[in-house]
Scaffold this active site. Structure first.
Site, PDB file in Angstrom:
ATOM      1  N   CYS A  72     -50.754  22.339 -14.924  1.00  0.00           N
ATOM      2  CA  CYS A  72     -49.878  23.469 -14.622  1.00  0.00           C
ATOM      3  C   CYS A  72     -50.501  24.258 -13.461  1.00  0.00           C
ATOM      4  CB  CYS A  72     -49.667  24.423 -15.779  1.00  0.00           C
ATOM      5  SG  CYS A  72     -49.005  23.663 -17.252  1.00  0.00           S
ATOM      6  N   ARG A  92     -50.971  19.577  -9.982  1.00  0.00           N
ATOM      7  CA  ARG A  92     -51.481  20.050 -11.272  1.00  0.00           C
ATOM      8  C   ARG A  92     -50.457  19.894 -12.384  1.00  0.00           C
ATOM      9  NH1 ARG A  92     -56.491  23.230 -10.351  1.00  0.00           N
ATOM     10  NH2 ARG A  92     -56.333  23.329 -12.582  1.00  0.00           N
ATOM     11  N   TRP A 140     -46.960  21.187 -16.559  1.00  0.00           N
ATOM     12  CA  TRP A 140     -47.273  19.917 -17.229  1.00  0.00           C
ATOM     13  C   TRP A 140     -47.084  20.216 -18.713  1.00  0.00           C
ATOM     14  CZ3 TRP A 140     -50.678  17.948 -20.884  1.00  0.00           C
ATOM     15  CH2 TRP A 140     -50.791  16.553 -20.920  1.00  0.00           C
ATOM     16  N   ASN A 178     -50.912  29.328 -17.849  1.00  0.00           N
ATOM     17  CA  ASN A 178     -51.634  28.053 -17.972  1.00  0.00           C
ATOM     18  C   ASN A 178     -52.528  28.147 -19.200  1.00  0.00           C
ATOM     19  OD1 ASN A 178     -50.566  27.172 -15.606  1.00  0.00           O
ATOM     20  ND2 ASN A 178     -52.485  27.154 -14.459  1.00  0.00           N
ATOM     21  N   GLY A 179     -52.693  27.034 -19.904  1.00  0.00           N
ATOM     22  CA  GLY A 179     -53.557  27.040 -21.086  1.00  0.00           C
ATOM     23  C   GLY A 179     -52.717  26.838 -22.337  1.00  0.00           C
ATOM     24  N   GLU A 211     -63.511   1.481 -14.310  1.00  0.00           N
ATOM     25  CA  GLU A 211     -62.884   2.392 -13.346  1.00  0.00           C
ATOM     26  C   GLU A 211     -61.739   1.693 -12.588  1.00  0.00           C
ATOM     27  OE1 GLU A 211     -62.653   5.366 -12.816  1.00  0.00           O
ATOM     28  OE2 GLU A 211     -62.054   5.613 -10.736  1.00  0.00           O
ATOM     29  N   LYS A 238     -57.907   2.924 -12.646  1.00  0.00           N
ATOM     30  CA  LYS A 238     -57.157   3.249 -11.425  1.00  0.00           C
ATOM     31  C   LYS A 238     -55.847   2.465 -11.401  1.00  0.00           C
ATOM     32  CE  LYS A 238     -58.513   6.167 -10.241  1.00  0.00           C
ATOM     33  NZ  LYS A 238     -59.696   6.832 -10.661  1.00  0.00           N
ATOM     34  N   GLU A 271     -53.324   3.782 -14.083  1.00  0.00           N
ATOM     35  CA  GLU A 271     -52.772   5.133 -13.939  1.00  0.00           C
ATOM     36  C   GLU A 271     -51.816   5.270 -12.763  1.00  0.00           C
ATOM     37  OE1 GLU A 271     -56.860   7.192 -12.193  1.00  0.00           O
ATOM     38  OE2 GLU A 271     -55.410   8.464 -13.181  1.00  0.00           O
ATOM     39  N   HIS A 281     -66.028 -13.162 -26.625  1.00  0.00           N
ATOM     40  CA  HIS A 281     -66.055 -12.638 -27.992  1.00  0.00           C
ATOM     41  C   HIS A 281     -64.685 -12.108 -28.422  1.00  0.00           C
ATOM     42  CE1 HIS A 281     -70.363 -13.157 -28.353  1.00  0.00           C
ATOM     43  NE2 HIS A 281     -70.500 -12.605 -27.153  1.00  0.00           N
ATOM     44  N   LYS A 311     -53.511  16.720 -12.451  1.00  0.00           N
ATOM     45  CA  LYS A 311     -54.910  16.894 -12.078  1.00  0.00           C
ATOM     46  C   LYS A 311     -55.500  18.010 -12.933  1.00  0.00           C
ATOM     47  CE  LYS A 311     -57.827  15.615  -8.744  1.00  0.00           C
ATOM     48  NZ  LYS A 311     -58.250  14.207  -8.742  1.00  0.00           N
TER      49      LYS A 311
HETATM   50  C1  F6R Z   1     -58.591   9.459 -13.255  1.00  0.00           C
HETATM   51  C2  F6R Z   1     -58.832  10.874 -13.366  1.00  0.00           C
HETATM   52  C3  F6R Z   1     -59.189  11.427 -14.701  1.00  0.00           C
HETATM   53  C4  F6R Z   1     -60.318  12.468 -14.552  1.00  0.00           C
HETATM   54  C5  F6R Z   1     -60.594  13.142 -15.899  1.00  0.00           C
HETATM   55  C6  F6R Z   1     -61.731  14.128 -15.799  1.00  0.00           C
HETATM   56  O1  F6R Z   1     -58.320   9.086 -11.952  1.00  0.00           O
HETATM   57  O2  F6R Z   1     -58.755  11.595 -12.417  1.00  0.00           O
HETATM   58  O3  F6R Z   1     -59.546  10.428 -15.588  1.00  0.00           O
HETATM   59  O4  F6R Z   1     -61.452  11.828 -14.076  1.00  0.00           O
HETATM   60  O5  F6R Z   1     -59.444  13.805 -16.336  1.00  0.00           O
HETATM   61  O6  F6R Z   1     -61.452  15.128 -14.868  1.00  0.00           O
HETATM   62  P1  F6R Z   1     -62.597  15.990 -14.223  1.00  0.00           P
HETATM   63  O7  F6R Z   1     -63.441  15.086 -13.430  1.00  0.00           O
HETATM   64  O8  F6R Z   1     -61.865  16.989 -13.375  1.00  0.00           O
HETATM   65  O9  F6R Z   1     -63.352  16.623 -15.345  1.00  0.00           O
END
Ligand code: F6R
Length: 607
Positions: free
Chosen positions: A2, A27, A73, A99-100, A480, A484, A487, A503, A602
């Site tokens: 948000c 966000r 969000w 937010n929150g 990772e 990627k 997502e 396994h 984000k």
């Molecule tokens: C994946 C991604 C998320 C963040 C996770 C932690 O591409 O961005 O998995 O890595 O939400 O976020 P931070 O690093 O901001 O604590």
């Protein structure tokens, strides 16, 4: 998650509010809305992205030079116009963006309903509007303060009232930044929305109440005592939050990595002497010297960086390391004490789960460090010490440059600890740091292969599943790469240690299952070649990332991506780049909105 934006000044508010929302859209993009003071409180909301709100405003522009806005969000209640912020009270005079999460919203709602308040949404936020209405006796600031005493949970709030030419904002556990312009003010949950207007900002602290009015800004605490907050400067440039000719932020941020790694290293190492300087750790060096154990805690991509950190610290500094998902650490009775060092790894510095883990570690007396990107963020402020990664604002929801920034910080930290504790010779440190200094140039060479990687992405862009296999320090890179891919492209992918394949997961392999292998020159590569043979025998299709000069994989792989050969401990820097590009291209070819993957946002500021 948000985004909040507010404007108080003399310019027409709504275009500024819309612009702020566009900056914050990363966000959260389930819905957006704004309220302006225009003879009364006028509110417009739309489901979906900010452009839908913009279209609404084209048909119905709003006058007024004071307003608040929000991009959502969804947590409580589906994405819908009713659930979009701002939320209003019964009289329609009050509007709130939040937010929150208000943890006690159900109890408050029941109470307020019994007092005659009528609710129109399913959100937790709406209780704030009704609470403020309940307490309002002609002074918005006072009503907000009283409401804060009733709220449990986390909030960044901005509130307006039709009868007052003001914005009142308050914070507990969810960031709010005030931008101070020339006779005008900008309020946001994130400085990226403010930077183009002013570089002078104040980061609010928990329980601060901010009032923006004709006579300027005022920050007070819950007891009304005035606070004189520090005015800080935004240090990065506005161009850094522009796409700069790239179609997506994710691609731009992938390409930024060579220069960003240099930024993380700047002034912090002397490769020829084998020395690392981490000013932020100087004051805690005694405790680092005696540390019994390190616990790294984070989420998602940052957790993967922590796993690489474990390899680095154990190899170079010989300190036992455990890596915990923050989400899981808080479910345990962790054996953490004053002899332990707890490291929170985070891009945003606002991830609620990591903050909760950090608070738990602090309460057990551990020394807490933050390896964080966002300057002034909650994790950076609540840890005892730490190191910023300085990779600049990361806007793409999928984290890329922050990941390699975190890896860089871990190399520096591991060398620093190794030298501090005498487990690493200066010559060994010098070798690692010299190789680290060469990593940006190696990444540039991989980026030159972008078109080849796009072609591989095209071949597999219709796949429904993908397996990513890696071993040793490249196992976290397999995780990772898989994260990627899923997502941003929505292709299901799993990261597995190469040798674990037999396994269980090998039963998934047939001619429809692409399998990506990461090979490095380390001891395991012969075994990994054996794993490739096993996949080949079951008709799986193979993509392999291999160091230059490794010719054995050509016998098994359908596609090879060659990367420069480096010290094994630094190989993750190079193996992750093709995986970021592969995910990006697969998503783009499949027509996905790369920077705004569905259901994501984000900075996950809710637990
Ligand atoms: C994946 C991604 C998320 C963040 C996770 C932690 O591409 O961005 O998995 O890595 O939400 O976020 P931070 O690093 O901001 O604590």
């Amino acid at each position: 998650m948000c985004g909040i934006f507010g404007y108080f000044g003399s310019r027409l508010a709504y275009p500024l509010l819309l612009n702020g929302l566009r900056r914050l859209e990363y966000r959260g993009y389930d819905s957006a809305g704004l309220s302006v003071l225009d003879g009364g409180v006028r509110t417009l909301k739309a489901v979906g992205k900010v452009k839908n709100l913009e279209a609404l405003l084209d048909t119905c522009p709003l006058a007024g030079s004071v307003g608040i806005a929000h991009t959502r969000w969804a947590t409580h209640g589906v994405p819908s116009t009713q659930n979009a912020h701002p939320h209003q009270d019964c009289s329609g005079k009050i509007a709130v963006v939040h937010n929150g999460i208000i943890d006690n919203y159900k109890a408050l709602r029941t109470l307020l309903e019994s007092q005659g308040h009528v609710f129109t949404s399913d959100t937790d936020t709406e209780v704030v509007a009704h609470l403020v209405e309940e307490f309002y006796e002609g002074e918005l600031e006072e009503a907000v303060r009283k409401a804060m005493l009733e709220l449990e949970g986390t909030y960044g709030l901005a509130v307006v009232h039709a009868d007052e030419h003001k914005i009142v904002a308050a914070r507990k556990g969810s960031p709010l930044v005030l931008g101070i312009g020339e006779g005008e003010y900008f309020l946001a949950s994130d400085p990226t929305a403010i930077a183009e207007h002013t570089r002078n900002v104040i980061y609010l602290d928990d329980f601060n109440v901010l009032t923006l009015a004709e006579d300027g800004y005022r920050v007070t605490d819950l007891t009304k005592a005035p606070i004189d907050p520090k005015v800080e400067k935004i240090t990065w440039e506005v161009e850094e939050i522009e796409r700069g000719g790239f179609p997506y932020f994710m691609l731009k941020e992938i390409y930024e990595q060579p220069s960003r790694i240099l930024d993380t290293c700047r002034g912090r190492m002397n490769p020829s002497a084998g020395e690392v300087y981490l000013g932020g750790l100087r004051e805690v060096s005694d405790r680092l010297l005696k540390a019994r154990r390190i616990v790294i805690s984070s989420c998602g991509t940052s957790w993967h960086a922590g796993l690489v950190g474990e390899y680095l610290i154990e190899s170079l500094a010989k300190i036992p390391v455990e890596v915990e998902y923050s989400t899981e650490l808080v479910c345990k009775e962790p054996m953490l004490g004053p002899e332990d060092v707890f490291i929170a790894v985070s891009q945003s510095g606002e991830t609620a789960d990591t903050l909760a883990a950090l608070r738990l570690a602090s309460s057990r007396g551990a020394l807490t460090l933050g390896i964080v990107n966002v300057v002034g963020s909650s994790i950076a402020r609540q840890t005892d010490a730490g190191a910023y990664i300085h990779v600049g604002p990361e806007i793409g929801v999928a984290s890329t440059k922050a990941f390699t920034g975190h890896l860089t910080a871990f190399v520096l930290l591991a060398v620093y600890l190794g030298r501090l504790r005498g487990s690493l010779e200066a010559s060994q440190a010098s070798q690692i740091l010299t190789e680290l200094a060469a990593i940006p140039a190696h990444i540039e060479r991989i980026l030159e292969r972008n078109e080849d990687i796009r072609e591989i992405a095209r071949v597999y862009s219709r796949s429904s599943n993908f397996l990513y296999l890696g071993r040793g320090i490249n196992f976290p890179i397999a995780l990772e790469g898989a994260l990627k891919l899923k997502e941003v492209s929505y292709i299901h992918a799993e990261g597995i240690p190469s040798a674990e394949m037999k396994h269980g997961p090998i039963s998934l392999v047939d001619e429809t299952m692409p399998v990506l292998f990461i090979l490095s020159k380390g001891d395991g590569s012969t075994r990994v070649l054996g794993n490739m043979e096993e996949i080949r025998a079951r008709k799986g299709r193979i993509v392999a990332i291999v160091p230059e000069g490794e010719e054995r994989a050509t016998a098994y792989a359908d596609h090879l991506i060659r990367v420069p050969e480096v010290h094994e401990l630094l190989s993750p820097f190079l193996s992750v780049i093709p995986l970021q590009l592969l995910a990006y291209h697969a998503a783009e070819i499949r027509g996905c909105d790369v920077d705004k993957p569905r259901n994501l946002a984000k900075a996950v500021t809710v637990q």
